[in-house]
Write a protein that holds these residues in place. Structure first.
Motif, PDB file in Angstrom:
ATOM      1  N   UNK A 504      31.881  20.107  19.338  1.00  0.00           N
ATOM      2  CA  UNK A 504      30.424  20.153  19.299  1.00  0.00           C
ATOM      3  C   UNK A 504      29.891  20.760  18.009  1.00  0.00           C
ATOM      4  N   UNK A 505      30.692  20.679  16.940  1.00  0.00           N
ATOM      5  CA  UNK A 505      30.238  21.078  15.615  1.00  0.00           C
ATOM      6  C   UNK A 505      30.601  19.977  14.623  1.00  0.00           C
ATOM      7  N   UNK A 506      29.795  19.777  13.581  1.00  0.00           N
ATOM      8  CA  UNK A 506      30.160  18.797  12.549  1.00  0.00           C
ATOM      9  C   UNK A 506      31.486  19.195  11.898  1.00  0.00           C
ATOM     10  N   UNK A 507      32.352  18.185  11.699  1.00  0.00           N
ATOM     11  CA  UNK A 507      33.656  18.436  11.086  1.00  0.00           C
ATOM     12  C   UNK A 507      33.823  17.533   9.875  1.00  0.00           C
ATOM     13  N   UNK A 508      34.838  17.823   9.095  1.00  0.00           N
ATOM     14  CA  UNK A 508      35.117  17.037   7.896  1.00  0.00           C
ATOM     15  C   UNK A 508      35.230  15.553   8.249  1.00  0.00           C
ATOM     16  N   UNK A 509      34.570  14.726   7.466  1.00  0.00           N
ATOM     17  CA  UNK A 509      34.613  13.287   7.684  1.00  0.00           C
ATOM     18  C   UNK A 509      33.491  12.741   8.535  1.00  0.00           C
ATOM     19  N   UNK A 510      32.765  13.629   9.244  1.00  0.00           N
ATOM     20  CA  UNK A 510      31.598  13.181  10.014  1.00  0.00           C
ATOM     21  C   UNK A 510      30.530  12.658   9.068  1.00  0.00           C
ATOM     22  N   UNK A 511      29.697  11.781   9.578  1.00  0.00           N
ATOM     23  CA  UNK A 511      28.515  11.338   8.848  1.00  0.00           C
ATOM     24  C   UNK A 511      27.324  12.154   9.333  1.00  0.00           C
ATOM     25  N   UNK A 512      26.510  12.601   8.405  1.00  0.00           N
ATOM     26  CA  UNK A 512      25.326  13.375   8.781  1.00  0.00           C
ATOM     27  C   UNK A 512      24.100  12.808   8.092  1.00  0.00           C
ATOM     28  N   UNK A 513      22.978  13.079   8.724  1.00  0.00           N
ATOM     29  CA  UNK A 513      21.690  12.756   8.110  1.00  0.00           C
ATOM     30  C   UNK A 513      21.423  13.782   7.022  1.00  0.00           C
ATOM     31  N   UNK A 514      21.260  13.330   5.799  1.00  0.00           N
ATOM     32  CA  UNK A 514      21.119  14.247   4.671  1.00  0.00           C
ATOM     33  C   UNK A 514      19.738  14.174   4.057  1.00  0.00           C
ATOM     34  N   UNK A 515      18.696  13.914   4.888  1.00  0.00           N
ATOM     35  CA  UNK A 515      17.326  13.867   4.390  1.00  0.00           C
ATOM     36  C   UNK A 515      16.816  15.260   4.086  1.00  0.00           C
ATOM     37  N   UNK A 516      15.586  15.298   3.598  1.00  0.00           N
ATOM     38  CA  UNK A 516      15.006  16.579   3.197  1.00  0.00           C
ATOM     39  C   UNK A 516      14.754  17.485   4.394  1.00  0.00           C
ATOM     40  N   UNK A 517      14.418  16.867   5.531  1.00  0.00           N
ATOM     41  CA  UNK A 517      14.129  17.659   6.722  1.00  0.00           C
ATOM     42  C   UNK A 517      15.299  17.582   7.678  1.00  0.00           C
ATOM     43  N   UNK A 518      15.553  18.667   8.344  1.00  0.00           N
ATOM     44  CA  UNK A 518      16.678  18.755   9.263  1.00  0.00           C
ATOM     45  C   UNK A 518      16.258  18.274  10.637  1.00  0.00           C
ATOM     46  N   UNK A 519      17.142  17.623  11.347  1.00  0.00           N
ATOM     47  CA  UNK A 519      16.853  17.240  12.715  1.00  0.00           C
ATOM     48  C   UNK A 519      16.996  15.766  12.952  1.00  0.00           C
ATOM     49  N   UNK A 520      16.490  15.318  14.094  1.00  0.00           N
ATOM     50  CA  UNK A 520      16.650  13.930  14.514  1.00  0.00           C
ATOM     51  C   UNK A 520      15.751  13.019  13.711  1.00  0.00           C
ATOM     52  N   UNK A 521      16.196  11.797  13.534  1.00  0.00           N
ATOM     53  CA  UNK A 521      15.404  10.795  12.826  1.00  0.00           C
ATOM     54  C   UNK A 521      15.485   9.482  13.569  1.00  0.00           C
ATOM     55  N   UNK A 522      14.398   8.734  13.521  1.00  0.00           N
ATOM     56  CA  UNK A 522      14.399   7.392  14.091  1.00  0.00           C
ATOM     57  C   UNK A 522      15.477   6.551  13.434  1.00  0.00           C
ATOM     58  N   UNK A 523      16.128   5.710  14.221  1.00  0.00           N
ATOM     59  CA  UNK A 523      17.221   4.882  13.710  1.00  0.00           C
ATOM     60  C   UNK A 523      16.795   4.060  12.509  1.00  0.00           C
ATOM     61  N   UNK A 524      15.529   3.594  12.507  1.00  0.00           N
ATOM     62  CA  UNK A 524      15.071   2.740  11.418  1.00  0.00           C
ATOM     63  C   UNK A 524      15.123   3.463  10.074  1.00  0.00           C
ATOM     64  N   UNK A 525      15.022   4.792  10.098  1.00  0.00           N
ATOM     65  CA  UNK A 525      14.963   5.552   8.848  1.00  0.00           C
ATOM     66  C   UNK A 525      16.337   5.890   8.282  1.00  0.00           C
ATOM     67  N   UNK A 526      17.378   5.642   9.058  1.00  0.00           N
ATOM     68  CA  UNK A 526      18.700   6.091   8.631  1.00  0.00           C
ATOM     69  C   UNK A 526      19.381   5.017   7.805  1.00  0.00           C
ATOM     70  N   UNK A 527      19.095   4.968   6.524  1.00  0.00           N
ATOM     71  CA  UNK A 527      19.746   3.977   5.681  1.00  0.00           C
ATOM     72  C   UNK A 527      20.802   4.644   4.807  1.00  0.00           C
ATOM     73  N   UNK A 528      21.642   3.829   4.193  1.00  0.00           N
ATOM     74  CA  UNK A 528      22.854   4.314   3.546  1.00  0.00           C
ATOM     75  C   UNK A 528      22.649   5.419   2.518  1.00  0.00           C
ATOM     76  N   UNK A 529      21.649   5.370   1.613  1.00  0.00           N
ATOM     77  CA  UNK A 529      21.525   6.428   0.611  1.00  0.00           C
ATOM     78  C   UNK A 529      21.339   7.820   1.208  1.00  0.00           C
ATOM     79  N   UNK A 530      20.888   7.930   2.462  1.00  0.00           N
ATOM     80  CA  UNK A 530      20.659   9.225   3.077  1.00  0.00           C
ATOM     81  C   UNK A 530      21.830   9.668   3.952  1.00  0.00           C
ATOM     82  N   UNK A 531      22.926   8.918   3.956  1.00  0.00           N
ATOM     83  CA  UNK A 531      24.093   9.244   4.766  1.00  0.00           C
ATOM     84  C   UNK A 531      25.103  10.002   3.911  1.00  0.00           C
TER      85      UNK A 531
END
Length: 653
Positions: A504-531
């Motif tokens: 239940x913690x992020x580990x090496x190799x996980x993909x994370x949302x790396x946008x400016x704001x922390x937290x959940x994002x709508x699926x439509x907003x999750x594009x490759x440059x922010x991964x």
């Protein structure tokens, strides 16, 4: 309802037993539009699908009298109602105002430059922006570069303003832009023949293919009238410019709010299409809603007037559908064009898990709701994503399509339920006899998908070609639904595997949302440059939280995790025979690029009330089981049944 030891929960509360969806009234879903308003609220409308309300004929005539524009038909397009603050947004509109003010005080052409209004991928929205900007600022020229709209000074405006007046020039360019059939524009009287000749030459040179000019004398005053040419007088080949002009034409679209009860969204659309005599693909919507519920959602139908839609109200009501907020709009709805959904739910027959006493129920409910409110839940796709059928579900059809097994996919599509209604009799008859014509006669008129398929098979046969034709007869959104359903099934399994194996913690190799704001994002907003791929150092420093982890939906453009979960995806797809799958079904014109979905979701605006006693439901009731009323909001593409599963610590699928 039994507890599911295989489900992955992220909270440590105990939960409780209960039943949901005892009746549609116990599960009410209201769509939240992109402005954050419930779609069934009074006077609510879509920000970018707002269309100017049509004024009364008297109002139109008054406007015509006050301007230089005359029309043989008073049904003029009232473009002066275009509100740039709504269409562009306050920030962009303010930039545009600043740009125009600056442009008007600068004499140097090179200093005036251009202004970008932003990217508008949808062509209907681009058309609205073009027309609205040109109406409000006739001295501007709007140009499209791919999906970007830019504005600059209209090069011909200044020339006409020097020949006439600036006010006349503005009205003239509005007249040209409106292209109202049968309309005409009259310049103010002009006694100078030489000057009139200059105006004639300007209009003919710049707009000669569109209009014709003529001088006439009235009470010893001579004026120039400009009239639109009849379309039949300009038979010529379509050019690129013509195609761009056609983008500005407003198609007839009618928006409405659909209230449905105990109906799937696609089934409701099929029925409405049959009643109105249009194709299911003429309906657009922001999202699919639950079947076993009362739901409110926005819809837009093409080629149907508000009056015609309202005339069919009684027929819709017979099928458990009601429509409201009917109005004309300028564009269809886009899938995903919503902020989320609001839920008003009732969970009945509550009792504690295990050996807990009934008296402890109040504390159990409080702990459960507060835990999920604060920590969220695993963002699984709910059971409705896979269809309501108990025999063959949509993901199985999607798998067959991805493997391009057309005949197998057809048989799966027509696999009947256990029910003995007309549609299932028709399906059984088709699978037993292969006679599409007879099966079509049995199939109810509102089952548009099945009827379209059967018509195609009757015409082209049930072989490979006929199956392809059958699938192509369905709207693209319906065809791709089955592929997305399969990908959703894989995502659910990946989420469970990820939590079971990696914790239940992020580990090496996980993909994370790396946008400016922390937290959940709508699926439509999750594009490759922010991964971003989590590194060993980032794992060690606890740089990311679990609510930033995202998992890919399989497709041909996504990146997979760079740990054992990434290998799991490869093995899972290979297990289904998709090891080398390109996620394209070329014969059916389908492409699945894939996307990213947050591992966790969190409800907002949560309220609840526990009832320990109820009114008896029948005369035989000796005791009244407690219930809970629960309300909350979820982001788009999140499922209330999954949220309730976390609250109750039960598998509700």
């Amino acid at each position: 309802m039994e507890r599911d030891s295989l489900s992955c929960f992220i909270s440590d509360h105990e939960g409780f037993y209960g039943t949901i969806k005892n009746s549609p009234q116990d599960f009410v879903v209201i769509e939240i539009d992109i402005n954050g308003q419930l779609v069934n609220s009074p006077n609510v409308h879509e920000e970018h699908t707002k269309r100017p309300s049509q004024p009364s004929p008297a109002t139109k005539r008054d406007k015509l009298k006050q301007s230089n524009v005359k029309s043989d038909d008073t049904d003029i397009l009232n473009q002066d109602c275009f509100d740039l603050n709504v269409i562009l947004g306050p920030a962009v509109n303010k930039e545009l105002e600043h740009f125009t003010n600056k442009m008007r005080v600068q004499d140097n052409e090179q200093e005036k430059g251009e202004l970008s209004l932003g990217m508008y991928p949808d062509k209907h929205l681009r058309a609205v922006v073009h027309r609205a900007v040109r109406y409000n600022y006739p001295f501007l020229q709007t140009v499209t570069n791919q999906t970007e709209i830019r504005v600059r000074e209209e090069p011909d405006f200044k020339e006409l303003a020097s020949l006439a007046s600036e006010g006349e020039a503005e009205e003239f360019f509005r007249f040209i832009d409106a292209k109202v059939p049968g309309s005409a524009f009259t310049f103010l009287p002009d006694d100078s023949k030489e000057h009139r000749t200059s105006v004639h030459h300007f209009v003919s040179r710049r707009f000669g293919k569109l209009v014709e000019t003529k001088s006439f004398t009235d009470q010893q005053k001579t004026s120039i009238t400009v009239r639109l040419r009849e379309r039949s007088k300009q038979p010529r080949k379509r050019t690129t410019a013509d195609c761009q002009e056609e983008e500005d034409e407003v198609t007839l679209y009618t928006a409405f709010i659909l209230r449905k009860e105990n109906l799937e969204t696609l089934e409701a659309i099929s029925y409405m299409a049959a009643v109105l005599g249009v194709l299911p693909s003429d309906f657009t919507y922001a999202g699919i809603k639950d079947k076993r519920a009362i739901t409110f959602q926005a819809m837009v139908v093409k080629k149907i007037s508000p009056e015609r839609l309202l005339n069919k109200v009684s027929e819709f009501e017979r099928r458990g559908m009601q429509i409201s907020h009917v109005r004309s709009v300028s564009e269809p709805l886009k899938l995903g064009r919503l902020q989320g959904n609001h839920f008003d739910l009732v969970i009945r027959d509550l009792k504690p898990h295990g050996k807990r006493e009934l008296a402890e129920l109040q504390q159990l409910v409080k702990d459960a709701v507060e835990n999920v409110k604060n920590r969220g839940f695993v963002n699984y796709y709910g059971p409705q994503r896979f269809g309501s059928g108990s025999c063959v579900q949509a993901d199985q059809v999607g798998l067959a399509l991805l493997k391009e097994k057309m005949e197998a996919s057809l048989k799966l599509f027509f696999t009947p339920e256990d029910a003995d209604d007309l549609q299932n009799k028709a399906k059984r008859h088709f699978l037993l006899t292969g006679n599409a014509k007879e099966s079509l006669a049995l199939m109810p008129a509102y089952k548009a998908r099945e009827r379209l398929m059967l018509r195609a098979i009757h015409r082209y046969g049930s072989g490979e070609e006929g199956c392809i034709r059958g699938w192509l007869s369905l709207p693209h959104s319906m065809r791709v639904f089955y592929l997305h359903s399969y990908c959703s099934r894989v995502w659910n399994e990946a989420a469970k595997y990820r939590l079971q194996k990696l914790g239940f913690k992020p580990v090496q190799g996980d993909l994370v949302w790396a946008g400016a704001e922390k937290g959940l994002r709508n699926t439509e907003d999750l594009n490759t440059p922010q991964v971003h791929v989590v590194t060993f150092e980032e794992e060690k420093d606890d740089l990311f939280s679990l609510d930033q982890v995202i998992l890919p939906m399989p497709g041909n453009t996504v990146k997979y995790p760079e740990n054992l979960l990434g290998q799991w995806y490869k093995d899972r797809l290979a297990q289904d025979g998709l090891g080398s799958c390109r996620f394209r079904v070329t014969p059916l014109k389908l492409n699945v690029p894939g996307c990213y979905r947050p591992l966790l979701a969190k409800p907002q605006n949560v309220t609840y009330s526990l009832r320990t006693t109820e009114e008896p439901q029948g005369q035989s009731d000796e005791t009244c089981a407690p219930s809970i009323s629960l309300s909350f909001d979820l982001d788009a593409s999140c499922y209330a049944t999954v949220c309730l599963g976390e609250v109750m610590k039960c598998n509700l699928s």
